[in-house]
Design an enzyme around this catalytic site. Structure first.
Site, PDB file in Angstrom:
ATOM      1  N   LYS A  20       6.544  15.352  13.960  1.00  0.00           N
ATOM      2  CA  LYS A  20       5.887  14.087  14.294  1.00  0.00           C
ATOM      3  C   LYS A  20       4.640  13.888  13.435  1.00  0.00           C
ATOM      4  O   LYS A  20       3.885  14.829  13.194  1.00  0.00           O
ATOM      5  CB  LYS A  20       5.510  14.105  15.781  1.00  0.00           C
ATOM      6  CG  LYS A  20       4.879  12.818  16.312  1.00  0.00           C
ATOM      7  CD  LYS A  20       4.597  12.962  17.794  1.00  0.00           C
ATOM      8  CE  LYS A  20       4.000  11.713  18.400  1.00  0.00           C
ATOM      9  NZ  LYS A  20       3.765  11.856  19.862  1.00  0.00           N
ATOM     10  N   SER A  96       5.950   8.505  22.890  1.00  0.00           N
ATOM     11  CA  SER A  96       5.612   8.050  21.550  1.00  0.00           C
ATOM     12  C   SER A  96       6.389   8.789  20.460  1.00  0.00           C
ATOM     13  O   SER A  96       6.444   8.323  19.323  1.00  0.00           O
ATOM     14  CB  SER A  96       4.106   8.232  21.307  1.00  0.00           C
ATOM     15  OG  SER A  96       3.734   9.601  21.357  1.00  0.00           O
ATOM     16  N   SER A 120       5.435  11.814  26.325  1.00  0.00           N
ATOM     17  CA  SER A 120       5.859  11.404  24.989  1.00  0.00           C
ATOM     18  C   SER A 120       6.868  12.312  24.311  1.00  0.00           C
ATOM     19  O   SER A 120       7.360  11.985  23.233  1.00  0.00           O
ATOM     20  CB  SER A 120       4.637  11.247  24.084  1.00  0.00           C
ATOM     21  OG  SER A 120       3.891  10.121  24.464  1.00  0.00           O
TER      22      SER A 120
END
Length: 381
Positions: A20, A96, A120
């Site tokens: 990420k 997210s 997330s």
């Protein structure tokens, strides 16, 4: 597909790992999916979890997309792109850590790393039909992860199967020692939470196939813990990111959310910390009586992209996951087929603090039990 913000190969010949873009990789900028950070300089050093991945001989294949500044739950990002949900292209990929979940679901990586501040990792895992773990708070290093300071955020892995997820934890979490699968008739408890009855029934049947003895439990502070988790994340994200507002560089949703976060009062934060302490004690007490707690990861199916883009409320996406960021307990989302051959939904497994190994063992047993059922189902179909 907007899964990656940058693709490259770094490391050995082992498992392919996607990372990420809130996690530093030396030589690459960490932009957190935001135009406000478009001019960020390349990171000077690897985050600790990235270094561990490389030390294991695994191969990093790129940095993945996310909901802007990791401050959203749908994964929609009109600046850096919205990853396609590999199991349901018309539905949101979840946020997210949208790109990390989508990369694993699409087979572009065996492992992905995400971060979980209010669901997330678990939300996109459930949306995209893969496994995702939020470890015990503080158990996996956040050095080199943005924002630098958080009392909620955890780095966690995604994988298509529990064996790979457990292997990932052995790499990124020093001292993680896999446990044997739970014995027959393990005592588990389903938390009584508002969720789609069909999803609840499907997950209950999955637990039964695993051979677990299940009870049910109502926790009176669950909704208060959700609200308190929002208060804490708002306070901490305003402190970390508030300076990016007012420049016309943020997406409208994130700009509005941050400005609202800036209105969090000291009294609200103090109340939230009180709820944090009492809710954590309530979870600890429940886990004195049961091996793990069970509940859906999402209360309903992920919303359609068209609905999310036209203003439909998405607050419910974190209603069942955010409380465990507040309490700090490890929580795993394991995919379960809602209908044979159809969409997968998430069963959330929550365990004692520091006992991430037990949580993963329950996930592995569930996966094994569900896999054993599939040939029979196919024969009957």
């Amino acid at each position: 597909m907007s899964i990656f913000v940058s693709e490259f190969e770094l490391g050995g010949a082992g498992k392919r790992v996607a990372v990420k873009d809130t996690i530093d990789i030396a030589g690459y900028p960490t932009r957190c999916g935001s135009r406000a950070l478009a001019d960020s300089a390349p990171a000077a050093r690897h985050a600790e979890v990235v270094q561990r991945v490389l030390d294991a001989g695994w191969k990093i294949v790129g940095k993945t997309n996310l909901h802007e500044l990791a401050f959203g739950v749908t994964g929609i990002n009109d600046w850096s792109g919205t990853p396609v949900n590999p199991q349901a292209p018309d539905r949101v990929p979840g946020g997210s850590s949208s790109g990390s979940a989508a990369a694993v679901g699409a087979g572009l990586a065996e492992i992905a790393l995400g971060t979980d501040t209010g669901g997330s990792v678990r939300v996109p895992a459930a949306c995209c039909g893969v496994a995702g773990l939020k470890p015990t708070y503080g158990r996996v290093s956040r050095v080199g992860v943005h924002p630098e300071h958080s009392s909620l955020d955890c780095v966690g892995p995604f994988a298509r199967d529990m064996a790979s997820l457990i292997e990932a934890m052995q790499v990124i979490c020093p001292g993680f020692a896999p446990r044997e699968l739970p014995g027959a008739n393990a005592r588990v408890v389903f938390l009584e939470v508002p969720a789609d009855p069909h999803i609840q029934a499907c997950l209950g049947a999955a637990a039964d196939r695993a051979g677990w003895r299940r009870a049910s439990l109502y926790l009176g502070e669950f909704e208060a813990a959700f609200a308190a988790g929002l208060t804490v994340i708002n306070h901490e994200n305003w402190a970390a990111l508030g300076q990016l507002t007012g420049k016309g560089l943020l997406g409208a949703d994130v700009e509005q959310r941050l400005l609202a976060a800036g209105r969090t009062t000291a009294a609200e934060l103090a109340d939230a910390q009180g709820v944090r302490a009492s809710f954590s004690r309530a979870i600890d007490a429940a886990l004195d009586d049961y091996e793990v707690l069970l509940l859906p990861t999402l209360a309903s199916l992920p919303p359609l992209l068209s609905e999310a883009r036209t203003g439909k409320s998405v607050a419910a996406l974190t209603s069942l996951v955010r409380p465990f960021n507040l309490s700090g307990h490890p929580a795993l989302s394991v995919p379960v087929e809602l209908e044979h051959g159809g969409l997968k939904v998430g069963l959330q497994i929550v365990g004692r603090k520091g006992d991430d190994e037990r949580v993963c063992a329950f996930g592995a047993q569930l996966e094994q039990a569900l896999a054993a059922e599939r040939p029979t189902n196919k024969k009957m179909a």
